[in-house]
Design a protein around this motif. Structure first.
Motif, mmCIF file in Angstrom:
data_model
loop_
_atom_site.group_PDB
_atom_site.id
_atom_site.type_symbol
_atom_site.label_atom_id
_atom_site.label_comp_id
_atom_site.label_asym_id
_atom_site.label_seq_id
_atom_site.Cartn_x
_atom_site.Cartn_y
_atom_site.Cartn_z
ATOM 1 N N HIS A 14 36.135 -2.625 -26.077
ATOM 2 C CA HIS A 14 37.415 -1.910 -26.084
ATOM 3 C C HIS A 14 38.092 -2.122 -24.733
ATOM 4 O O HIS A 14 37.452 -2.525 -23.764
ATOM 5 C CB HIS A 14 37.200 -0.409 -26.305
ATOM 6 C CG HIS A 14 36.409 -0.089 -27.525
ATOM 7 N ND1 HIS A 14 36.964 -0.049 -28.780
ATOM 8 C CD2 HIS A 14 35.088 0.194 -27.687
ATOM 9 C CE1 HIS A 14 36.032 0.255 -29.662
ATOM 10 N NE2 HIS A 14 34.875 0.405 -29.021
ATOM 11 N N LEU A 15 39.377 -1.810 -24.649
ATOM 12 C CA LEU A 15 40.128 -1.964 -23.404
ATOM 13 C C LEU A 15 40.083 -0.700 -22.550
ATOM 14 O O LEU A 15 40.721 -0.631 -21.516
ATOM 15 C CB LEU A 15 41.579 -2.339 -23.712
ATOM 16 C CG LEU A 15 41.764 -3.640 -24.500
ATOM 17 C CD1 LEU A 15 43.235 -3.876 -24.776
ATOM 18 C CD2 LEU A 15 41.151 -4.805 -23.745
ATOM 19 N N TYR A 16 39.334 0.300 -22.984
ATOM 20 C CA TYR A 16 39.258 1.577 -22.289
ATOM 21 C C TYR A 16 37.797 1.962 -22.091
ATOM 22 O O TYR A 16 36.907 1.483 -22.790
ATOM 23 C CB TYR A 16 39.967 2.674 -23.094
ATOM 24 C CG TYR A 16 39.578 2.682 -24.556
ATOM 25 C CD1 TYR A 16 38.376 3.247 -24.971
ATOM 26 C CD2 TYR A 16 40.395 2.095 -25.513
ATOM 27 C CE1 TYR A 16 38.013 3.231 -26.295
ATOM 28 C CE2 TYR A 16 40.023 2.075 -26.845
ATOM 29 C CZ TYR A 16 38.835 2.649 -27.232
ATOM 30 O OH TYR A 16 38.458 2.622 -28.545
ATOM 31 N N HIS A 45 27.848 6.173 -21.477
ATOM 32 C CA HIS A 45 29.121 5.652 -20.977
ATOM 33 C C HIS A 45 29.204 4.183 -21.340
ATOM 34 O O HIS A 45 28.282 3.418 -21.077
ATOM 35 C CB HIS A 45 29.200 5.825 -19.459
ATOM 36 C CG HIS A 45 30.399 5.153 -18.871
ATOM 37 N ND1 HIS A 45 30.297 4.124 -17.971
ATOM 38 C CD2 HIS A 45 31.726 5.360 -19.070
ATOM 39 C CE1 HIS A 45 31.515 3.727 -17.640
ATOM 40 N NE2 HIS A 45 32.392 4.455 -18.292
ATOM 41 N N LEU A 46 30.325 3.784 -21.949
ATOM 42 C CA LEU A 46 30.584 2.397 -22.299
ATOM 43 C C LEU A 46 31.794 1.948 -21.491
ATOM 44 O O LEU A 46 32.927 2.348 -21.773
ATOM 45 C CB LEU A 46 30.879 2.270 -23.802
ATOM 46 C CG LEU A 46 29.786 2.807 -24.727
ATOM 47 C CD1 LEU A 46 30.289 2.883 -26.156
ATOM 48 C CD2 LEU A 46 28.547 1.951 -24.622
ATOM 49 N N PRO A 47 31.590 1.126 -20.446
ATOM 50 C CA PRO A 47 32.711 0.678 -19.622
ATOM 51 C C PRO A 47 33.694 -0.193 -20.413
ATOM 52 O O PRO A 47 33.309 -0.878 -21.364
ATOM 53 C CB PRO A 47 32.047 -0.143 -18.516
ATOM 54 C CG PRO A 47 30.618 0.262 -18.530
ATOM 55 C CD PRO A 47 30.313 0.640 -19.948
ATOM 56 N N ALA A 48 34.934 -0.175 -20.001
ATOM 57 C CA ALA A 48 35.961 -1.031 -20.618
ATOM 58 C C ALA A 48 35.518 -2.489 -20.552
ATOM 59 O O ALA A 48 34.930 -2.928 -19.561
ATOM 60 C CB ALA A 48 37.295 -0.851 -19.901
ATOM 61 N N ARG A 69 39.210 6.814 -22.006
ATOM 62 C CA ARG A 69 40.065 6.854 -20.825
ATOM 63 C C ARG A 69 40.460 5.448 -20.417
ATOM 64 O O ARG A 69 39.568 4.642 -20.153
ATOM 65 C CB ARG A 69 39.328 7.529 -19.675
ATOM 66 C CG ARG A 69 40.218 7.645 -18.451
ATOM 67 C CD ARG A 69 39.465 8.289 -17.310
ATOM 68 N NE ARG A 69 40.258 8.261 -16.133
ATOM 69 C CZ ARG A 69 40.282 7.239 -15.272
ATOM 70 N NH1 ARG A 69 39.561 6.182 -15.478
ATOM 71 N NH2 ARG A 69 41.034 7.295 -14.207
ATOM 72 N N PRO A 70 41.722 5.118 -20.310
ATOM 73 C CA PRO A 70 42.831 5.962 -20.773
ATOM 74 C C PRO A 70 42.752 6.120 -22.289
ATOM 75 O O PRO A 70 41.958 5.444 -22.930
ATOM 76 C CB PRO A 70 44.074 5.181 -20.353
ATOM 77 C CG PRO A 70 43.635 3.761 -20.276
ATOM 78 C CD PRO A 70 42.186 3.808 -19.872
ATOM 79 N N ALA A 71 43.566 6.999 -22.821
ATOM 80 C CA ALA A 71 43.531 7.284 -24.251
ATOM 81 C C ALA A 71 43.585 5.991 -25.048
ATOM 82 O O ALA A 71 44.285 5.049 -24.697
ATOM 83 C CB ALA A 71 44.702 8.186 -24.634
#
Length: 97
Positions: A14-16, A45-48, A69-71
């Motif tokens: 994902h981009l977030y 926690h899955l980093p962008a 985050r961000p949404a």
């Protein structure tokens, strides 16, 4: 709140940033070539732009709460080659591994 059926989604990113809290169920998070067991009460926690997948090892549906985050939308996901996992999403820059 999300529901993950028994099995695993294809590897994607994902981009977030994403934080997942397991409300009910058991499974495994796959990221960075590692397998992390998940159970009720686990928080990850899955980093962008990090390739990952969540696997529900059953026997029933896994219930999770996700914070982005961000949404963002869980439907805004991309395969390792940058191809959108869902139609209508633009292809971003490649993911980190």
């Amino acid at each position: 709140m999300g529901y993950i059926p028994v099995g695993a989604a294809p590897t994607h990113y994902h981009l977030y940033d994403e934080v997942i809290y397991v409300l009910d169920g058991n499974g495994v998070m796959h990221m960075n070539g590692e397998r992390t067991p998940l159970r009720t009460g686990s928080c990850i926690h899955l980093p962008a732009r990090k390739l990952h997948t969540l696997e529900n090892s059953g026997p029933g549906v896994m219930r999770v709460l996700g914070v982005f985050r961000p949404a963002g939308s869980p439907a805004e996901a991309y395969y390792p080659d940058g191809t959108p996992a869902y139609a209508g999403e633009p292809a971003p820059a490649t993911a980190s591994r």
